[in-house]
Design a protein around this motif. Structure first.
Motif, PDB file in Angstrom:
ATOM      1  N   ASP A   1      -7.009  -5.183   1.351  1.00 35.84           N
ATOM      2  CA  ASP A   1      -7.491  -6.109   2.376  1.00 35.84           C
ATOM      3  C   ASP A   1      -6.705  -7.410   2.296  1.00 35.84           C
ATOM      4  OD1 ASP A   1      -8.917  -7.284   4.367  1.00 35.84           O
ATOM      5  OD2 ASP A   1     -10.641  -7.769   3.115  1.00 35.84           O
TER       6      ASP A   1
ATOM      7  N   THR B   1      -8.002   6.477  -1.726  1.00 35.03           N
ATOM      8  CA  THR B   1      -7.994   5.023  -1.800  1.00 35.03           C
ATOM      9  C   THR B   1      -7.920   4.422  -0.400  1.00 35.03           C
ATOM     10  OG1 THR B   1      -6.950   3.120  -2.808  1.00 35.03           O
ATOM     11  CG2 THR B   1      -5.497   4.820  -2.015  1.00 35.03           C
ATOM     12  N   GLU B   2      -8.463   3.250  -0.278  1.00 32.10           N
ATOM     13  CA  GLU B   2      -8.432   2.565   1.013  1.00 32.10           C
ATOM     14  C   GLU B   2      -7.336   1.507   0.995  1.00 32.10           C
ATOM     15  OE1 GLU B   2     -12.079   1.178   2.515  1.00 32.10           O
ATOM     16  OE2 GLU B   2     -13.174   2.980   1.979  1.00 32.10           O
TER      17      GLU B   2
ATOM     18  N   LEU C   1      -0.649   5.091  -1.167  1.00 30.10           N
ATOM     19  CA  LEU C   1      -1.086   5.966  -0.075  1.00 30.10           C
ATOM     20  C   LEU C   1      -0.127   7.107   0.216  1.00 30.10           C
ATOM     21  CD1 LEU C   1      -2.350   3.200   2.381  1.00 30.10           C
ATOM     22  CD2 LEU C   1      -3.696   4.604   0.828  1.00 30.10           C
TER      23      LEU C   1
ATOM     24  N   ASP D   1       0.807  -1.221   0.000  1.00 32.65           N
ATOM     25  CA  ASP D   1       0.000   0.000   0.000  1.00 32.65           C
ATOM     26  C   ASP D   1       0.839   1.270   0.000  1.00 32.65           C
ATOM     27  OD1 ASP D   1      -2.342  -1.414  -0.018  1.00 32.65           O
ATOM     28  OD2 ASP D   1      -2.601  -1.368   2.166  1.00 32.65           O
TER      29      ASP D   1
END
Length: 122
Positions: free
Chosen positions: A32, A28-29, A17, A13
């Motif tokens: 997972d 954006t998240e 990020l 990520d």
């Protein structure tokens, strides 16, 4: 395994990020990778951790107690508190039920006690 999953998520990520990298996507998240959760520890491992915490707490308590013992103590007279009260009584006229004439409430206190005695005797 859970620590590896945590680091994998950070590495994966990171470019998406971080606003300083060209691959940054606003809003954006994180991806997972599944729940990190707690590591699977055996009963012996948990007991070892608990034992280490208890030993550290006892060592801290002993260090605190030893440090407190080393503090200098000011010697006091055992009856110093009583002498302070005696000196206050000499300076101020507190309510003395044995001799109400000497107190600052003299006549009012005598009248109240006489009324109380009469009420209780009825």
């Amino acid at each position: 395994d859970w620590l590896q999953t945590f680091f994998d998520r950070m590495v994966y990520d990171g470019p998406r990020l971080c606003p300083h990298i060209s691959g940054y996507v606003n809003g954006t998240e994180p991806s997972d990778f599944g729940g990190i959760g707690l590591p699977n520890l055996t009963r012996d491992a948990v007991s070892t951790v608990v034992l280490a915490v208890v030993v550290a707490a006892e060592i801290g308590l002993i260090v605190f107690a030893e440090r407190h013992i080393q503090q200098p103590k000011i010697p006091t007279e055992p009856l110093s508190g009583q002498s302070k009260i005696d000196s206050l009584q000499e300076e101020n006229n507190f309510l003395n039920f044995n001799n109400l004439g000497d107190t600052f409430l003299s006549s009012y206190a005598e009248m109240a006690l006489e009324g109380l005695k009469n009420y209780l005797n009825e």
